[in-house]
Design a protein around this motif. Structure first.
Motif, PDB file in Angstrom:
ATOM      1  N   LYS A  51       0.944  -1.154   0.155  1.00 55.49           N
ATOM      2  CA  LYS A  51      -0.042   0.159   0.080  1.00 55.49           C
ATOM      3  C   LYS A  51       1.086   1.100   0.065  1.00 55.49           C
ATOM      4  O   LYS A  51       2.057   1.092   0.231  1.00 55.49           O
ATOM      5  N   ASP A  52       0.166   2.287  -0.376  1.00 52.53           N
ATOM      6  CA  ASP A  52       0.871   3.471  -0.101  1.00 52.53           C
ATOM      7  C   ASP A  52       0.185   4.552   0.989  1.00 52.53           C
ATOM      8  O   ASP A  52      -1.038   4.154   1.077  1.00 52.53           O
ATOM      9  N   ASP A  53       0.708   5.407   1.756  1.00 50.05           N
ATOM     10  CA  ASP A  53       0.328   5.955   2.808  1.00 50.05           C
ATOM     11  C   ASP A  53      -0.169   7.246   2.450  1.00 50.05           C
ATOM     12  O   ASP A  53       0.190   7.648   1.106  1.00 50.05           O
ATOM     13  N   ARG A  54      -0.588   8.047   3.465  1.00 46.78           N
ATOM     14  CA  ARG A  54      -1.050   9.336   2.786  1.00 46.78           C
ATOM     15  C   ARG A  54      -0.054  10.370   2.676  1.00 46.78           C
ATOM     16  O   ARG A  54      -0.238  11.323   1.834  1.00 46.78           O
ATOM     17  N   TYR A  55       1.215  10.045   2.878  1.00 54.21           N
ATOM     18  CA  TYR A  55       2.310  10.645   2.443  1.00 54.21           C
ATOM     19  C   TYR A  55       2.953  10.114   1.278  1.00 54.21           C
ATOM     20  O   TYR A  55       4.060  10.591   0.623  1.00 54.21           O
ATOM     21  N   ARG A  56       2.261   9.320   0.446  1.00 59.53           N
ATOM     22  CA  ARG A  56       2.741   8.650  -0.923  1.00 59.53           C
ATOM     23  C   ARG A  56       4.061   7.773  -0.643  1.00 59.53           C
ATOM     24  O   ARG A  56       4.753   7.579  -1.708  1.00 59.53           O
ATOM     25  N   ARG A  57       4.250   7.099   0.427  1.00 61.21           N
ATOM     26  CA  ARG A  57       5.368   6.299   0.718  1.00 61.21           C
ATOM     27  C   ARG A  57       4.809   5.087   0.532  1.00 61.21           C
ATOM     28  O   ARG A  57       3.738   4.761   0.857  1.00 61.21           O
ATOM     29  N   HIS A  58       5.560   4.050   0.099  1.00 58.58           N
ATOM     30  CA  HIS A  58       5.501   2.751  -0.330  1.00 58.58           C
ATOM     31  C   HIS A  58       5.501   1.841   0.970  1.00 58.58           C
ATOM     32  O   HIS A  58       6.648   2.275   1.778  1.00 58.58           O
ATOM     33  N   ILE A  59       4.543   1.154   1.473  1.00 56.39           N
ATOM     34  CA  ILE A  59       4.686   0.663   2.779  1.00 56.39           C
ATOM     35  C   ILE A  59       4.672  -0.744   2.804  1.00 56.39           C
ATOM     36  O   ILE A  59       4.160  -1.311   1.932  1.00 56.39           O
ATOM     37  N   GLY A  60       5.555  -1.425   3.361  1.00 56.51           N
ATOM     38  CA  GLY A  60       5.959  -2.716   3.393  1.00 56.51           C
ATOM     39  C   GLY A  60       6.841  -3.311   4.555  1.00 56.51           C
ATOM     40  O   GLY A  60       7.327  -2.535   5.225  1.00 56.51           O
ATOM     41  N   GLU A  61       7.033  -4.630   4.471  1.00 59.58           N
ATOM     42  CA  GLU A  61       8.000  -5.215   5.464  1.00 59.58           C
ATOM     43  C   GLU A  61       9.116  -5.436   4.781  1.00 59.58           C
ATOM     44  O   GLU A  61       8.889  -6.440   3.730  1.00 59.58           O
ATOM     45  N   VAL A  62      10.222  -5.611   5.106  1.00 62.38           N
ATOM     46  CA  VAL A  62      11.607  -5.989   4.576  1.00 62.38           C
ATOM     47  C   VAL A  62      11.970  -7.264   5.123  1.00 62.38           C
ATOM     48  O   VAL A  62      12.325  -7.434   6.348  1.00 62.38           O
ATOM     49  N   ASN A  63      11.830  -8.563   4.525  1.00 62.93           N
ATOM     50  CA  ASN A  63      11.828  -9.718   4.965  1.00 62.93           C
ATOM     51  C   ASN A  63      13.393 -10.287   4.805  1.00 62.93           C
ATOM     52  O   ASN A  63      13.899 -11.122   5.479  1.00 62.93           O
ATOM     53  N   GLY A  64      13.793  -9.940   3.587  1.00 63.32           N
ATOM     54  CA  GLY A  64      14.956 -10.536   3.415  1.00 63.32           C
ATOM     55  C   GLY A  64      16.295 -10.276   4.391  1.00 63.32           C
ATOM     56  O   GLY A  64      17.030 -11.000   4.533  1.00 63.32           O
ATOM     57  N   LEU A  65      16.064  -9.265   5.009  1.00 62.38           N
ATOM     58  CA  LEU A  65      17.143  -8.762   5.973  1.00 62.38           C
ATOM     59  C   LEU A  65      16.361  -8.612   7.349  1.00 62.38           C
ATOM     60  O   LEU A  65      17.003  -8.633   8.455  1.00 62.38           O
ATOM     61  N   ASP A  66      15.226  -8.563   7.145  1.00 66.71           N
ATOM     62  CA  ASP A  66      14.363  -8.373   8.558  1.00 66.71           C
ATOM     63  C   ASP A  66      14.330  -7.145   9.202  1.00 66.71           C
ATOM     64  O   ASP A  66      14.989  -7.298  10.506  1.00 66.71           O
ATOM     65  N   LEU A  67      14.511  -6.180   8.595  1.00 70.53           N
ATOM     66  CA  LEU A  67      14.852  -4.879   9.177  1.00 70.53           C
ATOM     67  C   LEU A  67      13.778  -4.751  10.677  1.00 70.53           C
ATOM     68  O   LEU A  67      14.676  -4.303  11.477  1.00 70.53           O
ATOM     69  N   CYS A  68      12.819  -5.048  10.606  1.00 72.08           N
ATOM     70  CA  CYS A  68      12.023  -4.797  11.778  1.00 72.08           C
ATOM     71  C   CYS A  68      12.611  -5.635  13.138  1.00 72.08           C
ATOM     72  O   CYS A  68      12.794  -5.168  13.899  1.00 72.08           O
TER      73      CYS A  68
END
Length: 163
Positions: A80-97
């Protein structure tokens, strides 16, 4: 190469992928990717939230994200994109979260945990509990304020100050 995979949930119709080089770290949970067509895409990692500018650990969180991905080629898939037009997602390959939460540089983003795949919220919550118990990073602060609570306070303060 860092690979980013996102969740198939859609708060907006925007889904897709971006491949390119991380050229700028905006803050602890947002970065810019320059693709082959020389278009810059702003990416917001979905499953974490980091201190806002002016909060304790803001700079350390930003530097931690930079240490993990700055200058790297990445593939980002977003849901999705947020109201600031940023692409939103989870980075799994490195698991930044997980890395950011375990190191005490980010909170598990509870207000949006319903967007995570099943079991992911529990994994991130456990990492946050562990970081808190170890007083890692921002948890060394005796009373850290989650960024979403700070933003709410700021919004409420603005509304209250209007005549």
């Amino acid at each position: 190469m860092v690979v980013a995979a996102l969740l198939p949930l859609g708060a907006s119709a925007a889904t897709g992928s971006v491949t390119g080089k991380v050229i700028h770290i905006v803050d602890g949970d947002t970065f810019d990717v320059l693709d082959d067509a020389h278009v810059t895409h702003r990416i917001r990692v979905s499953c974490m939230d980091t201190p806002e500018k002016g909060q304790a650990f803001y700079r350390r969180a930003k530097d931690s994200l930079a240490d993990l991905i700055s200058g790297q080629m990445v593939m980002v898939e977003y849901y999705k994109d947020d109201r600031y037009r940023r692409h939103i997602g989870e980075v799994n390959g490195l698991d930044l979260c997980l890395k950011m939460i375990e190191s005490g540089m980010a909170w598990h983003n509870r207000p949006y945990e319903r967007e995570l795949k099943p079991g992911r919220a529990d994994e991130l919550a456990a990492a946050e509990i562990s970081a808190k118990a170890n007083r890692a990073g921002l948890w060394a602060d005796p009373d850290p304020l989650a960024p979403w609570l700070l933003r709410r306070q700021q919004r409420e303060g603005k509304h209250q100050s209007r005549p």
